[in-house]
Design a protein around this motif. Structure first.
Motif, mmCIF file in Angstrom:
data_model
loop_
_atom_site.group_PDB
_atom_site.id
_atom_site.type_symbol
_atom_site.label_atom_id
_atom_site.label_comp_id
_atom_site.label_asym_id
_atom_site.label_seq_id
_atom_site.Cartn_x
_atom_site.Cartn_y
_atom_site.Cartn_z
ATOM 1 N N VAL B 61 0.840 -1.198 0.000
ATOM 2 C CA VAL B 61 0.000 0.000 0.000
ATOM 3 C C VAL B 61 0.878 1.251 0.000
ATOM 4 C CG1 VAL B 61 -1.955 -1.090 1.164
ATOM 5 C CG2 VAL B 61 -0.162 0.008 2.515
ATOM 6 N N PRO B 62 0.408 2.303 -0.685
ATOM 7 C CA PRO B 62 1.144 3.565 -0.660
ATOM 8 C C PRO B 62 0.844 4.311 0.624
ATOM 9 C CG PRO B 62 -0.835 3.816 -1.983
ATOM 10 C CD PRO B 62 -0.814 2.383 -1.510
ATOM 11 N N THR B 63 1.831 4.997 1.150
ATOM 12 C CA THR B 63 1.599 5.764 2.371
ATOM 13 C C THR B 63 2.670 6.846 2.518
ATOM 14 O OG1 THR B 63 1.145 5.578 4.752
ATOM 15 C CG2 THR B 63 2.940 4.227 3.889
ATOM 16 N N ALA B 64 2.347 7.842 3.325
ATOM 17 C CA ALA B 64 3.317 8.894 3.603
ATOM 18 C C ALA B 64 4.414 8.347 4.511
ATOM 19 C CB ALA B 64 2.627 10.082 4.269
ATOM 20 N N PHE B 65 5.526 9.054 4.570
ATOM 21 C CA PHE B 65 6.613 8.644 5.455
ATOM 22 C C PHE B 65 7.486 9.843 5.769
ATOM 23 C CE2 PHE B 65 10.540 8.798 2.973
ATOM 24 C CZ PHE B 65 10.033 9.044 1.704
ATOM 25 N N ALA B 66 8.394 9.635 6.683
ATOM 26 C CA ALA B 66 9.443 10.614 6.953
ATOM 27 C C ALA B 66 10.638 9.846 7.490
ATOM 28 C CB ALA B 66 8.977 11.666 7.960
ATOM 29 N N TYR B 67 11.757 10.526 7.587
ATOM 30 C CA TYR B 67 12.930 9.847 8.124
ATOM 31 C C TYR B 67 13.682 10.790 9.035
ATOM 32 C CZ TYR B 67 15.544 12.564 4.725
ATOM 33 O OH TYR B 67 16.072 13.603 4.027
ATOM 34 N N ASP B 68 14.422 10.185 9.957
ATOM 35 C CA ASP B 68 15.229 10.943 10.906
ATOM 36 C C ASP B 68 16.567 10.231 11.029
ATOM 37 O OD1 ASP B 68 16.374 12.349 12.953
ATOM 38 O OD2 ASP B 68 14.775 11.991 14.421
ATOM 39 N N LEU B 69 17.582 10.825 10.399
ATOM 40 C CA LEU B 69 18.902 10.175 10.405
ATOM 41 C C LEU B 69 19.470 10.095 11.815
ATOM 42 C CD1 LEU B 69 20.530 11.714 7.195
ATOM 43 C CD2 LEU B 69 19.394 9.499 7.474
ATOM 44 N N ASP B 70 18.941 10.944 12.706
ATOM 45 C CA ASP B 70 19.374 10.906 14.103
ATOM 46 C C ASP B 70 18.370 10.145 14.974
ATOM 47 O OD1 ASP B 70 21.656 12.485 13.576
ATOM 48 O OD2 ASP B 70 20.410 14.284 13.584
ATOM 49 N N GLY B 71 17.462 9.424 14.340
ATOM 50 C CA GLY B 71 16.471 8.655 15.078
ATOM 51 C C GLY B 71 17.127 7.562 15.914
ATOM 52 N N PRO B 72 16.352 6.973 16.826
ATOM 53 C CA PRO B 72 16.930 6.045 17.808
ATOM 54 C C PRO B 72 17.298 4.674 17.247
ATOM 55 C CG PRO B 72 14.567 6.259 18.134
ATOM 56 C CD PRO B 72 14.932 7.258 17.076
ATOM 57 N N ASP B 73 16.953 4.406 16.000
ATOM 58 C CA ASP B 73 17.238 3.076 15.464
ATOM 59 C C ASP B 73 18.589 3.060 14.738
ATOM 60 O OD1 ASP B 73 14.531 1.647 15.955
ATOM 61 O OD2 ASP B 73 14.016 3.606 15.098
ATOM 62 N N GLN B 74 19.072 1.848 14.492
ATOM 63 C CA GLN B 74 20.381 1.694 13.860
ATOM 64 C C GLN B 74 20.416 2.358 12.482
ATOM 65 O OE1 GLN B 74 21.653 -2.376 13.823
ATOM 66 N NE2 GLN B 74 23.789 -1.854 13.395
ATOM 67 N N GLU B 75 21.369 3.262 12.293
ATOM 68 C CA GLU B 75 21.524 4.020 11.041
ATOM 69 C C GLU B 75 20.386 5.007 10.801
ATOM 70 O OE1 GLU B 75 24.176 3.978 9.166
ATOM 71 O OE2 GLU B 75 25.212 2.259 10.035
ATOM 72 N N GLY B 76 19.594 5.264 11.837
ATOM 73 C CA GLY B 76 18.498 6.218 11.691
ATOM 74 C C GLY B 76 17.158 5.519 11.548
ATOM 75 N N THR B 77 16.110 6.324 11.475
ATOM 76 C CA THR B 77 14.756 5.782 11.562
ATOM 77 C C THR B 77 13.881 6.274 10.422
ATOM 78 O OG1 THR B 77 14.929 5.803 13.977
ATOM 79 C CG2 THR B 77 12.716 5.617 13.045
ATOM 80 N N LEU B 78 13.118 5.347 9.848
ATOM 81 C CA LEU B 78 12.075 5.698 8.898
ATOM 82 C C LEU B 78 10.744 5.591 9.633
ATOM 83 C CD1 LEU B 78 11.857 4.660 5.202
ATOM 84 C CD2 LEU B 78 9.855 4.387 6.650
ATOM 85 N N TYR B 79 9.937 6.644 9.536
ATOM 86 C CA TYR B 79 8.660 6.664 10.261
ATOM 87 C C TYR B 79 7.476 6.536 9.305
ATOM 88 C CZ TYR B 79 11.042 8.303 14.498
ATOM 89 O OH TYR B 79 11.842 8.401 15.601
#
Lengths: 233, 233
Positions: B61-79
């Motif tokens: 399914v298509p959906t919106a997203f964002a990313y945070d390279l400083d997010g808490p996950d390894q190598e950053g986070t895709l939300y």
């Protein structure tokens, strides 16, 4: 921003699938029974996203496609192609082909009601490897002509070697659903009354730039011809 | 068609993932080790295609997203975000998030060598439901601001009710690969020599139209403001 332009009524549409699992559980207001919505999305989109299961995990890749409403499968056929070495076209079992066209960004008074206007088709089914040489030829022509209408009329035929390197798979258009959103933001009354925040739609469309000839283009071929001019208009 | 324009050298790039399964088996010439390619794709795209397994079958399914390279996950986070009632954000197990930008249609002398110029990122991983209120707020702001930069500065904060209705999930950017194609057609020598067929690229870009105000827009809010003007430019 434009003057005198207004956003049309917000509508959500859904083409219902004949099976329960592709009949959307949520937003039933979007229900629409006409398969022309499906054809609209398949026509407007340049590529699809193919979802398969590889070693127990989902994998989604973008790829070209074409469709033939008169194809041999139930309700018509969606065609994919690729190298015979491609993992995604060699999997056994069901696939999901999703085709999405983005039409606009919807800016509401609240962050919560921000949205996108889009049209999206989901086609699910078990792919059939196309073995019949005539159907393979038709499918490959459809894929090239979806890229540029009429293109196969000006290029040479595929060679036997090229055909041998290419896998063509067919997915029935039977189990398909379409979701679409159009129109302006749907805000809470309290936010509309409060005012002070711009709300509306930023329309998005595809822009085809001027054709860029290949560096090694010969003089005879330098005329783009109607099959290229046509797609630019 | 344009004059004096030539197609740049054809290149294929791939950002290698640290895991074997997202290291592409084919077209290894596309290898590129820089993660900036991944950021480029995530920045340029408006939406992603989320692939999950539902009752044993893939669903995309298509959906919106964002990313945070400083997010808490390894190598950053895709939300990702959606309704708490959405099936696709409630699945247990791995997901695949694919982000694609289409840059052009590649017209070759032969049907076989037709292609598209594109950039595509594939992120695979097990989603984490974001429960921390501060991270949830940051993620939701990132998603809205990806739609329209700076937008959260002009809209009210989310209400408790809105937050309760929204699920936010995080996918690590760790297991990611990027494929890209740029440049002109790669034709067989025999077809280049034969001539007579136009070859080159039809560039594709996104076009943002003039902002269309909501019908119920009040006078005070009718000024689109820099957060809208900015995205149109």
């Amino acid at each position: 921003m434009t003057e005198n332009a207004t956003v049309p009524d917000t509508t959500y549409t859904e083409t219902l699938s004949p099976t329960a699992r592709t009949t959307l559980r949520r937003n039933r207001v979007r229900a629409q029974l006409d398969r022309s919505e499906l054809v609209d999305v398949l026509t407007a989109a340049r590529l699809c996203h193919l979802g398969v299961i590889v070693k127990g995990a989902p994998l989604v890749v973008p790829t070209a496609f074409a469709y033939d409403l008169d194809g041999p499968d139930q309700e018509g056929t969606l065609y994919l192609h690729g190298s015979v070495a491609a993992t995604t076209l060699g999997v056994v079992g069901e696939v999901c082909v999703t085709v999405t066209v983005l039409d606009g960004l919807v800016l509401a008074r609240s962050a919560f009601h921000h949205s996108m206007n889009y049209r999206s088709a989901v086609v699910r089914g078990t792919p059939r490897v196309v073995e019949d040489e005539e159907e393979r030829a038709v499918a490959l022509d459809l894929i090239v002509n979806k890229l540029v209408p009429g293109r196969t009329e000006v290029v040479r035929a595929n060679t036997r070697k090229e055909l041998a390197a290419t896998r063509v798979v067919a997915v029935p258009l039977y189990e398909a659903s379409v979701k679409a959103r159009t129109g302006g933001p749907v805000d809470d009354d309290v936010d509309v009354v409060a005012g002070g925040v711009w709300a509306g739609v930023l329309p998005i469309s595809e822009h085809l730039g001027a054709a860029v000839p290949a560096p090694d283009l010969d003089r005879a071929g330098a005329d783009a011809g109607p099959h290229v001019s046509g797609v630019i208009v």
